[in-house]
Design a protein around this motif. Structure first.
Motif, short mmCIF file in Angstrom:
data_model
loop_
_atom_site.label_atom_id
_atom_site.label_comp_id
_atom_site.label_asym_id
_atom_site.label_seq_id
_atom_site.Cartn_x
_atom_site.Cartn_y
_atom_site.Cartn_z
N ALA A 53 0.85 -1.19 0.00
CA ALA A 53 0.00 0.00 0.00
C ALA A 53 0.89 1.24 0.00
O ALA A 53 0.71 2.16 0.78
CB ALA A 53 -0.97 -0.01 1.17
N ASP A 54 1.84 1.24 -0.91
CA ASP A 54 2.83 2.31 -1.03
C ASP A 54 2.21 3.50 -1.75
O ASP A 54 2.28 3.61 -2.96
CB ASP A 54 4.05 1.77 -1.79
CG ASP A 54 5.16 2.76 -1.90
OD1 ASP A 54 5.05 3.87 -1.32
OD2 ASP A 54 6.16 2.45 -2.57
N PHE A 55 1.61 4.40 -0.99
CA PHE A 55 0.86 5.51 -1.58
C PHE A 55 1.76 6.49 -2.33
O PHE A 55 1.30 7.17 -3.24
CB PHE A 55 0.04 6.22 -0.51
CG PHE A 55 -1.09 5.38 0.00
CD1 PHE A 55 -2.22 5.18 -0.76
CD2 PHE A 55 -0.99 4.73 1.22
CE1 PHE A 55 -3.25 4.39 -0.32
CE2 PHE A 55 -2.01 3.93 1.68
CZ PHE A 55 -3.15 3.75 0.90
N LYS A 56 3.04 6.54 -1.98
CA LYS A 56 3.97 7.41 -2.70
C LYS A 56 4.08 6.96 -4.16
O LYS A 56 4.07 7.78 -5.07
CB LYS A 56 5.34 7.38 -2.02
CG LYS A 56 6.36 8.29 -2.66
CD LYS A 56 7.66 8.19 -1.91
CE LYS A 56 8.71 7.71 -2.88
NZ LYS A 56 9.98 7.40 -2.28
N ASN A 57 4.13 5.66 -4.38
CA ASN A 57 4.25 5.14 -5.74
C ASN A 57 2.89 4.97 -6.42
O ASN A 57 2.82 4.95 -7.64
CB ASN A 57 5.01 3.82 -5.75
CG ASN A 57 6.49 4.03 -5.50
OD1 ASN A 57 7.05 5.02 -5.95
ND2 ASN A 57 7.11 3.13 -4.79
#
Length: 164
Positions: A53-57
């Motif tokens: 859940a890597d919101f940056k990517n």
């Protein structure tokens, strides 16, 4: 007095919508057993952003590989699609059944939203039912619904109909 030539007129909205949803479920039931194919590998299986859940990517565009002397060109930017994969992964991990099920549910919701839009426009249950039922089972949507990486099409229609 109910006309003999208006069989749809005796059904309420809930029954007509239920029939549309059942038609969609029957039409796309066979896709539930399909495994990941083609772009699903890069979009879902190899996509570490959905696991973490890597919101940056998630909210960064995907770029093509850089060529010497050329600028980076964005391939696509579909954060809603990737967010839907994050939710799918949280529930189903890498079980394709759940991803297909969610696509079918989204298409069913699109069918229901179209029913209401057609009813608001024409004020006729028969037109709303026939239009949305045809939309729900039409084979032109097969690739959008059964192909997991085609979920962007289903999502854009969902948000467009919701806005209407």
């Amino acid at each position: 007095m109910q006309s003999l030539f208006d069989p749809i007129g005796r059904f309420n909205h809930a029954r007509l919508i239920l029939v549309c949803v059942i038609l969609v479920a029957i039409s796309y039931f066979n896709s539930l057993s399909v495994y990941f194919i083609w772009d699903d590998y890069s979009s879902v299986i190899a996509n570490t952003a959905i696991r973490r859940a890597d919101f940056k990517n998630i909210f960064k565009p995907l770029y093509e590989e850089e060529s010497p002397g050329l600028a980076k060109v964005p391939v696509y930017f579909r954060p809603a699609q990737v967010l839907s994969y994050v939710l799918d992964y949280r529930i189903w991990k890498l079980n394709p059944f759940g991803y297909h099920l969610n696509s079918i549910i989204l298409h069913s919701l699109n069918t229901v939203l179209l029913y209401f839009l057609l009813f608001i426009l024409f004020r006729e249950r028969a037109i709303a039912f026939l239009g949305s039922a045809l939309f729900g089972v039409h084979p032109v949507f097969t690739s959008s619904v059964t192909y997991i990486s085609g979920r962007a099409d289903v999502l854009v229609l969902f948000f467009s109909l919701l806005a209407c």
